[in-house]
Design a protein around this motif. Structure first.
Motif, PDB file in Angstrom:
ATOM      1  N   MET A   1       6.914  -1.162 -10.029  1.00 33.69           N
ATOM      2  CA  MET A   1       6.331  -0.406  -8.928  1.00 33.69           C
ATOM      3  C   MET A   1       6.816  -0.960  -7.600  1.00 33.69           C
ATOM      4  N   HIS A   2       7.172  -0.057  -6.687  1.00 35.07           N
ATOM      5  CA  HIS A   2       7.549  -0.446  -5.332  1.00 35.07           C
ATOM      6  C   HIS A   2       6.399  -0.143  -4.370  1.00 35.07           C
TER       7      HIS A   2
ATOM      8  N   LEU B   1       9.421   1.618   0.177  1.00 34.20           N
ATOM      9  CA  LEU B   1       9.939   2.978   0.044  1.00 34.20           C
ATOM     10  C   LEU B   1      10.272   3.597   1.388  1.00 34.20           C
TER      11      LEU B   1
ATOM     12  N   LEU C   1       4.664   7.559  -2.511  1.00 36.47           N
ATOM     13  CA  LEU C   1       4.254   6.445  -3.365  1.00 36.47           C
ATOM     14  C   LEU C   1       4.160   6.883  -4.824  1.00 36.47           C
ATOM     15  N   GLN C   2       3.563   8.037  -5.087  1.00 37.61           N
ATOM     16  CA  GLN C   2       3.405   8.474  -6.473  1.00 37.61           C
ATOM     17  C   GLN C   2       4.751   8.777  -7.119  1.00 37.61           C
TER      18      GLN C   2
ATOM     19  N   GLN D   1       7.500   7.344  -6.273  1.00 37.58           N
ATOM     20  CA  GLN D   1       8.303   6.117  -6.224  1.00 37.58           C
ATOM     21  C   GLN D   1       9.722   6.420  -5.741  1.00 37.58           C
TER      22      GLN D   1
ATOM     23  N   THR E   1      12.343   6.603  -2.361  1.00 43.63           N
ATOM     24  CA  THR E   1      12.529   6.027  -1.039  1.00 43.63           C
ATOM     25  C   THR E   1      12.860   7.117  -0.026  1.00 43.63           C
TER      26      THR E   1
ATOM     27  N   PRO F   1       0.417   4.590 -11.811  1.00 39.13           N
ATOM     28  CA  PRO F   1       1.773   4.344 -12.328  1.00 39.13           C
ATOM     29  C   PRO F   1       2.044   5.011 -13.676  1.00 39.13           C
TER      30      PRO F   1
END
Length: 240
Positions: A1-2, A7, A44-45, A47, A49, A98
């Motif tokens: 996970m980032h 991101l 975010l979901q 993942q 950038t 995640p």
């Protein structure tokens, strides 16, 4: 996970190039103001950038309104304009999870007559969709079937703004389509009767009866018809 900051804070974000693409567009395009929190939730979901076109669009805009309103491209959402976010359309979890992934792929755009643009998931064949993972497909409202587009999301954005929509939508647009599309709210679509997949509509699209209705109704009618009559369940078409 980032983490979210990883991101967002990239050395070569896609957004400046996207702005140049919008400025040079052969089709009219409106870039909607976005909801920063909703854009970050989507980023975010997924993942993704901000280096990617999809990530840049979701983070920096509420979405796009293309070609006199005929096509809507989902981004971070624009509540004031009635444009849902990519996260809302695809039913992302409220909080980052995640383990969650879109079951069949990612719906990234709609057109006003019920066409759906989506990115294939990891195994499109398992859900009866054409193409390969990570490439664009289109649910055509005149055939009620998915079609492979053989391009990724960034290539699709370039294609969308290249002036080729007139050819792509040949047979799906009537003489007054611009005025009717421009008059819609962003939560509306156009229902066409006889239906676009009927012989009558194909023979004389200009003679059909049309009215603005909630976009959910346009998508629901096509989905219900396919489930009842075949050829195959189209699956998830987006939550609007």
């Amino acid at each position: 996970m980032h983490e979210l900051e990883e991101l967002i804070n990239v050395s070569d974000p896609a957004w400046p190039e996207l702005l140049e693409l919008f400025a040079a567009s052969a089709a009219p395009v409106e870039v909607l103001p976005g909801d920063a929190a909703e854009g970050r939730r989507g980023l975010l979901q997924m993942q993704l950038t901000a280096r990617s076109a999809l990530g840049g669009l979701v983070l920096n805009s509420g979405g796009l309104v293309v070609d006199h309103g005929w096509v809507r491209v989902f981004g971070g959402g624009s509540a004031g304009r009635g444009m849902p976010s990519l996260a809302q359309v695809n039913q992302f979890p409220v909080a980052f999870d995640p383990a969650w992934h879109p079951a069949t792929g990612l719906v990234v755009g709609h057109d006003v007559v019920g066409g759906v643009f989506a990115l294939n998931g990891h195994d499109p064949a398992a859900v009866g969709r054409p193409g390969v993972p990570g490439q664009m497909i289109y649910f055509a409202p005149d055939t009620l079937a998915w079609e492979a587009m053989e391009m990724g999301h960034s290539g699709w954005l370039t294609w969308l703004l290249s002036g080729r929509l007139e050819t792509f939508y040949d047979g799906l647009r009537w003489p007054t389509w611009r005025e009717e599309a421009e008059a819609l709210a962003l939560g509306q679509g156009i229902t066409v009767y006889p239906f676009l997949w009927s012989k009558e509509a194909r023979a004389d699209l200009g003679a059909t009866r049309r009215r603005p209705v909630p976009m959910r109704e346009v998508l629901g009618a096509a989905s219900d018809f396919v489930r009842q009559m075949g050829p195959a369940d189209p699956g998830f078409l987006g939550d609007v």
